[in-house]
Design a protein around this motif. Structure first.
Motif: not given
Length: 571
Positions: A263-285
């Motif tokens: 029953s184990y399943r991989v899950k795709e999720r939307l990453p967390i995105t945060v803007d900081y000083r003109g940079y976009k950080i895409i990271t783990a939810p």
């Protein structure tokens, strides 16, 4: 007490109102100037072991992309770096798909078996039983890495899974020379390995750890990987391998079932995105806590002009932001399929505004004024690798079996060293796990639930440079990646980012862990006067970074120089 009251008023008011190192870069055919390059034209890989990095390049040379290379690197690390990761564990991946400019997050985190019983992890007096939580089959969640590798290959790779797994199968079958970290891990865990016959047979040949320079083979893991390559998910989660896993776990007192695996399943999720000083950080939810904490810290810091502060006051503000983010980590976060979390609040810049107002300009906020609890020193395991390919596809994967050599339990006949991720649940609410992290009912174990993680694989996209970054390190993963992101934004190259001296605060214990040389004497004295307790500790982490300078169209890859077997390479 006025400060504590102010904190809670702000919190409630918001709620009501509104997560062997080796790096190499293959040569580019040409270098481009402005406008910014759209694709690198060459590839960079940074991982914890030379054999794993070369496995990635081998697959790229056969026509694979970054995602095929990720399968090769992760599976090879399972063979050569079992103290940190493997097919008996799980991973989290933040990925960028260049063709359609899309970011995805792959959750291949381990999950609790259906028969999980919190009482198995308690002593008679109700205190946590560290042995069942960290050693043997009861400590192991259902592995996610095999399913995750199959998922990435099938959905994002260009090559057959058998091609991407071939380097790992060959390395396990033909043998390799263990590095000093693996040899040291086996020596450190020898007594635990001796408890399990299959573990001793693999890690203690002839009854003792392998000698330096000795060729070491793992034919059972080679066969398990070969079945995965041939049959995909069913080669691990059903059939021969699954039966052997369940039989071995149950014979040693564990509680897995064939249905748990099936029953184990991989899950795709939307990453967390945060803007900081003109940079976009895409990271783990979630179920990673890393991206939420990093985003919360950056949102708090966005209200300060860090560039114009002396080191002491800059560090002060970063520590206070860490303190508040880890407090929220403990209270709110868990598996999103089981727990409703106030992510809109935690990720909101308005919430950060309120937290920022609780920070005094030159005085530490004792954690006891926010809420009392206890913790302990964080550990340093897990692994991370970063990849950018010629087309600009990017992969940041953090993979783990949790503590050193996971559960130390190898399932007979499989070569699979199982994780000890059950300790990442809040087995006893508000009691620290092995990394000193606290948890609430949000992270309590339940059948099929995924335990909270600190893994923070991240991609940082700036005006003219891009970084793929991550690190192992238990609870320090979050602060390592945060400080790496800040160093990158400050203009550091891959080597400077990976080498930057570190400090860490996780709310409890109320101590700032400091790497030797991180602060000059003047800064240390100023922080002490502000009310901080500084505790120097041995260097930590194993960061692996690839940076793409889109102005010069050059890649730069670096592995953490703190490790004795670390190596950064450009060719």
């Amino acid at each position: 007490m006025k400060l504590a009251l102010r904190w809670h008023v702000l919190l409630i008011g918001f709620v009501l109102g509104t997560s062997g190192a080796f790096a190499a870069v293959r040569p580019a055919s040409s270098t481009s100037a402005a406008p910014l390059a759209q694709r690198p034209g060459h590839a960079g890989i940074a991982s914890a072991n030379a054999l794993a990095t070369e496995a990635g390049f081998e697959v790229l040379a056969k026509g694979g992309n970054a995602f095929d290379a990720a399968v090769a690197v992760a599976s090879t690390l399972s063979v050569v770096e079992p103290e940190s990761s493997g097919i008996g564990g799980g991973f989290m991946a933040t990925m960028h798909l260049a063709a359609d400019n899309r970011n995805v997050f792959i959750d291949a985190r381990e999950a609790a078996p259906a028969a999980v019983n919190p009482k198995d992890y308690l002593n008679p007096d109700g205190t946590p039983n560290r042995d069942t939580a960290l050693k043997g089959p009861l400590s192991a969640g259902i592995p996610g890495e095999p399913a995750g590798l199959v998922w990435i290959a099938r959905h994002y790779g260009k090559l057959p899974l058998a091609v991407s797994l071939a380097p790992a199968i060959r390395t396990a079958r033909d043998g390799f020379k263990p590095d000093v970290r693996l040899l040291g891990a086996i020596q450190d865990e020898q007594k635990n390995l001796e408890r399990w016959p299959a573990s001793a047979a693999i890690f203690l040949p002839g009854g003792k750890p392998p000698a330096a320079g000795e060729l070491w083979r793992d034919p059972e893991q080679a066969r398990t990987l070969a079945l995965l390559a041939q049959y995909g998910d069913s080669g691990f989660y059903s059939g021969e391998t699954a039966q052997k896993l369940v039989d071995a776990v149950r014979a040693a007192g564990g509680n897995w079932s064939l249905q748990d695996l099936a029953s184990y399943r991989v899950k795709e999720r939307l990453p967390i995105t945060v803007d900081y000083r003109g940079y976009k950080i895409i990271t783990a939810p979630p179920p990673s806590s890393g991206g939420v904490a990093i985003a919360e810290i950056l949102n708090i810091l966005s209200g300060f002009d860090l560039d114009h502060l002396d080191q002491a006051h800059r560090v002060h503000l970063v520590i206070e932001a860490m303190r508040r983010a880890f407090r929220d980590h403990n209270d709110y976060l868990g598996d999103p399929d089981f727990v409703k979390m106030p992510l809109d609040m935690l990720l909101s810049p308005y919430y950060a505004d309120g937290l920022r107002q609780t920070i005094l300009p030159d005085k530490a906020t004792p954690s006891s004024m926010l809420a009392p609890s206890n913790g302990q020193d964080p550990g340093m395991h897990t692994t991370h690798f970063s990849i950018i390919d010629a087309d600009g596809n990017m992969v940041a994967i953090t993979s783990t079996v949790n503590y050193i050599l996971g559960s130390t339990f190898v399932a007979q006949g499989t070569g699979v060293l199982l994780n000890d991720e059950m300790d990442d649940f809040a087995l006893v609410p508000n009691k620290p796990n092995v990394y000193g992290l606290l948890g609430s009912k949000a992270n309590a174990p339940e059948p099929g639930k995924r335990m909270l993680s600190s893994m923070s694989p991240s991609i940082v996209i700036g005006p003219d440079r891009t970084a793929v970054i991550g690190s192992p390190g238990g609870s320090t993963i979050i602060t390592q990646v945060l400080e790496g992101i800040l160093a990158f934004i400050d203009g550091g190259d891959a080597h400077q980012v990976a080498a930057k001296k570190r400090f860490h605060h996780q709310y409890q214990p109320d101590v700032v862990s400091v790497e030797p040389g991180a602060f000059d004497p003047k800064t240390s004295q100023a922080l002490t006067r502000m009310g901080y307790t500084l505790k120097e500790r041995e260097p930590w982490g194993f960061m692996n970074v690839v940076i793409w300078d889109r102005r010069s169209n050059k890649l730069d890859a670096a592995s953490d120089p703190r490790r004795p077997d670390g190596l950064g390479k450009v060719q």
